[in-house]
Design an enzyme around this catalytic site. Structure first.
Site, mmCIF file in Angstrom:
data_model
loop_
_atom_site.group_PDB
_atom_site.id
_atom_site.type_symbol
_atom_site.label_atom_id
_atom_site.label_comp_id
_atom_site.label_asym_id
_atom_site.label_seq_id
_atom_site.Cartn_x
_atom_site.Cartn_y
_atom_site.Cartn_z
ATOM 1 N N TYR A 137 21.101 -20.390 5.236
ATOM 2 C CA TYR A 137 22.288 -19.723 4.895
ATOM 3 C C TYR A 137 21.834 -19.188 3.341
ATOM 4 O O TYR A 137 21.785 -19.989 2.172
ATOM 5 C CB TYR A 137 23.422 -20.893 4.760
ATOM 6 C CG TYR A 137 24.639 -20.377 4.212
ATOM 7 C CD1 TYR A 137 24.920 -19.115 4.052
ATOM 8 C CD2 TYR A 137 25.524 -21.299 4.453
ATOM 9 C CE1 TYR A 137 26.102 -18.725 3.518
ATOM 10 C CE2 TYR A 137 27.060 -20.874 4.053
ATOM 11 C CZ TYR A 137 27.105 -19.615 3.464
ATOM 12 O OH TYR A 137 28.505 -19.071 3.030
ATOM 13 N N LYS A 165 21.563 -16.800 8.253
ATOM 14 C CA LYS A 165 22.531 -15.924 7.864
ATOM 15 C C LYS A 165 22.719 -15.418 6.522
ATOM 16 O O LYS A 165 22.451 -16.232 5.310
ATOM 17 C CB LYS A 165 23.820 -17.000 7.859
ATOM 18 C CG LYS A 165 25.442 -16.400 7.524
ATOM 19 C CD LYS A 165 26.506 -17.456 7.222
ATOM 20 C CE LYS A 165 27.274 -16.871 6.660
ATOM 21 N NZ LYS A 165 28.369 -18.078 5.912
#
Length: 297
Positions: A137, A165
């Site tokens: 992330y 992500k």
């Protein structure tokens, strides 16, 4: 969890809390039902929209266990951690694994600024401490730490690091992530910025972790679902239709807006964790208009 399951729309679900700022289990179940019924392809508990930073270990465990049990295998469950130290992240991923999560999302450390060598060792140690697939992330706007393209390419070679992500308004970085890992069949890139879902898919990304899918799961899912069947015009329309809701993030202090939207829609998800407060009365009226225009209220 297989790499083929890392697809589509994965909402970082908000965490309803009670008056003592502990997890409201029944409220969390309502949110899960709302997004799953809206056609999402995964559920991400303890993301930034889920106020992970505000919950102690006991409440984090309760949130993951409740989500796993209530989702009941309908879609994969991703559990998040944003701990600062490697040791704390290892403990968090092992908790999530014991609770039955399908995958783990690990945020770059915040407050401190590790070197690339230190950052690589951080993620490598976490990955080796669990059998769960790891979704990196990247959110440099919140943590001030950025996963470079060159480091990502190295991290993508670790067996159970399966994707990233990217929550950044710098879309060129997402393009470079995709380009750098195109030849890696066991690694995928997802959008973390809701403006860029359609564009990420066009470049070869596989989906998104989209906060707006808390509120409008069907609309966000339509971007992906229409895209994969070749309805590019329809997917793009859904992307543009989503823009006013994403712009509404500016109506209050992050991450309250999605919570306020769900309250306006009648899901009764409670208050944000202090010091964050609700949107002003004026902005609440603006939110109502955005939701009405999307036929959500």
């Amino acid at each position: 969890m297989k790499i083929e399951e890392l697809i589509g729309v994965i909402p970082p679900i908000i965490t309803p809390v009670d008056d003592n700022e502990n997890v409201d289990v029944e409220g969390l179940k309502r949110v899960i039902d709302h997004v799953v019924d809206g056609g999402v392809h995964g559920v991400f508990v303890l993301g930034s929209n889920g106020e992970f930073y505000a919950l102690d270990n006991e409440n984090q465990k309760l949130a993951v266990e409740t989500t796993v049990k209530h989702v009941n295998g309908k879609v994969p469950v991703y559990a998040g951690t944003g701990e600062i130290t490697t040791k704390a992240c290892v403990k968090a991923v092992q908790m999530a694994e014991d609770a039955g999560a399908d995958a783990m999302s690990v945020l770059t450390p915040m407050f401190i600024n590790p070197s690339e060598k230190e950052m690589y060792a951080h993620f490598e140690t976490i990955a080796k401490a669990t059998s769960l697939p790891i979704l990196l992330y990247n959110n440099p706007g919140k943590t001030t730490n950025n996963i470079s393209v060159s480091m990502l390419k190295r991290l993508a070679e670790i067996d159970n690091i399966i994707g990233i992500k990217n929550t950044s308004l710098d879309f060129s970085q997402t393009v470079e992530y995709i380009d750098a890992t195109r030849d890696n069949d066991t690694f995928e890139v997802l959008s973390g910025t809701d403006y860029y879902i359609y564009a990420t898919l066009m470049y070869g990304g596989v989906g998104c972790v989209a906060g707006t899918a808390n509120v409008a799961p069907r609309l966000v899912s339509d971007i992906y679902d229409k895209f994969v069947v070749g309805d590019y015009k329809g997917a793009m329309k859904s992307q543009f239709d989503l823009v006013p809701l994403r712009k509404a993030y500016n109506f209050g202090s992050f991450p309250v807006v999605m919570k306020d939207c769900l309250n306006l829609m009648g899901l009764n998800v409670g208050h944000p964790v202090k010091p964050i407060g609700h949107c002003s009365e004026e902005k609440m009226e603006d939110l109502k208009k955005v939701l009405a225009d999307l036929d959500l209220i």
